[in-house]
Design a protein around this motif. Structure first.
Motif, PDB file in Angstrom:
ATOM      1  N   TRP A 188      37.594  37.715  40.705  1.00  0.00           N
ATOM      2  CA  TRP A 188      36.724  38.867  40.706  1.00  0.00           C
ATOM      3  C   TRP A 188      37.245  39.879  39.861  1.00  0.00           C
ATOM      4  N   THR A 236      36.362  43.247  37.768  1.00  0.00           N
ATOM      5  CA  THR A 236      35.649  44.668  37.588  1.00  0.00           C
ATOM      6  C   THR A 236      36.034  45.313  36.507  1.00  0.00           C
ATOM      7  N   ALA A 278      32.864  38.532  50.028  1.00  0.00           N
ATOM      8  CA  ALA A 278      32.527  40.028  50.119  1.00  0.00           C
ATOM      9  C   ALA A 278      31.403  40.235  51.151  1.00  0.00           C
ATOM     10  N   THR A 292      34.675  45.862  46.627  1.00  0.00           N
ATOM     11  CA  THR A 292      33.486  45.627  45.931  1.00  0.00           C
ATOM     12  C   THR A 292      32.528  47.055  45.595  1.00  0.00           C
TER      13      THR A 292
END
Length: 331
Positions: free
Chosen positions: A126, A128, A195, A207
């Protein structure tokens, strides 16, 4: 005649009924709950050769051109790899800003990075990007496997978020187990919570924008209720087998099979609300709790595995614009 006591067998049945009632989804719905369905079900094209040569095929599940319709989801690709083992494969670095990239690895026990770190089925990376990072997609990836990669547009207020990489191992993911019945101990649905939340279990993944990502593994006929906020939208992508969407009385609403994707609208966008037997104008039905009685305060997506079971990924998030207008006082 001596006093009669309940048998041990009866007490055991009573315990199972109470203890597993929630897990089996038999607690009933809350006042104002609405059961969601799928707006559309699309059959995807066959895999085509990708940009990695003959060892790479790809399916475009969501196209970047449809970002206005699918927001916050910018793209979704289902990549299948069969790359020369231990040979580094690099994709040119490109800027990534204002979004998150989520890679779910499937059938990936033979995939490796250039640092010889193995990737297992169910692992997630994941990333970001936030205010901007240069990244290389599948840096040094080799071997055979499948990767479902999602692009999520960050909310405007998070565009400058600190870049971050979360490497999530399947064995560390929060998991919800749904029993077949109150009295039958076998698990009929397993939910990996990458999530968001499912039932009483919550993911530890950090998240943005109320993102939910769940991996459902269904035994044949296994049924689960997934609660969703009324303002969320998204889609259900079936990896294997088939999954039914059911109404409150278990009546059939929709079917999604392998190679298909179903879209889920917010309640404000959902045409099934109109004339839903509630005799309430469409806009009134989508108010939050605490603003009146008899209104929709929760929504539920009821899913059931097909005759051969199934596996499906559910993605939901907040749409681009605020849905609810509280300036009017018609409640």
């Amino acid at each position: 005649m001596g006093k009669q006591y309940p048998s041990v067998y009866f007490l055991l049945l009573l315990y199972n009924f109470v203890h597993f009632r929630v897990a089996a989804g038999t607690t009933g719905k809350s006042p104002g709950t609405f059961f969601r369905t799928l707006h559309t079900v699309v059959t995807l094209s066959h895999p085509v050769y990708g940009d990695r040569g003959l060892g790479h095929k790809s399916v475009e599940v969501l196209k970047p051109d449809d970002i206005e319709t699918n927001y916050p989801f910018e793209f979704l690709r289902d990549d299948r790899f069969n790359l020369a083992k231990r040979k580094a494969h690099f994709l040119k670095a490109y800027p990534c800003s204002g979004m998150e990239i989520v890679s779910l690895f499937l059938e990936s026990s033979q995939l490796f990075y250039s640092d010889k770190v193995g990737i297992m089925d169910g692992d997630v990376h994941w990333v970001t990007c936030g205010r901007g990072v240069a990244r290389q997609l599948y840096h040094g990836l080799s071997g055979k496997g499948r990767v479902v990669q999602l692009g999520i547009r960050l909310p405007t207020e998070d565009d400058d978020a600190e870049p971050r990489v979360q490497q999530i191992k399947k064995v560390e993911v929060a998991t919800r187990y749904v029993r077949c019945t109150e009295f039958y101990m076998s698990v009929c649905v397993e939910v990996k919570i990458y999530a968001g939340r499912s039932g009483g279990d919550i993911s530890r993944t950090v998240t943005h924008g109320s993102m939910t990502m769940l991996d459902f593994l269904f035994q044949p006929g296994g049924t689960v209720d997934q609660e969703l906020l009324p303002e969320l939208k998204g889609f259900l992508y079936v990896i294997n087998g088939s999954v039914q969407v059911l109404q409150e009385n278990n009546a059939h609403l929709a079917l999604v099979a392998k190679g298909q994707v179903g879209s889920i609208l917010t309640l404000e966008e959902d045409p099934q609300l109109e004339g839903n037997g509630r005799n309430v104008p469409k806009r009134k039905q989508t108010r939050f709790s605490g603003m009146g009685t008899g209104l929709i305060t929760n929504t539920t997506l009821r899913l059931r595995g097909g005759n051969g079971g199934g596996r499906a990924i559910l993605y939901v998030g907040l749409p681009k614009k605020r849905i609810f207008d509280f300036s009017e006082t018609d409640i």
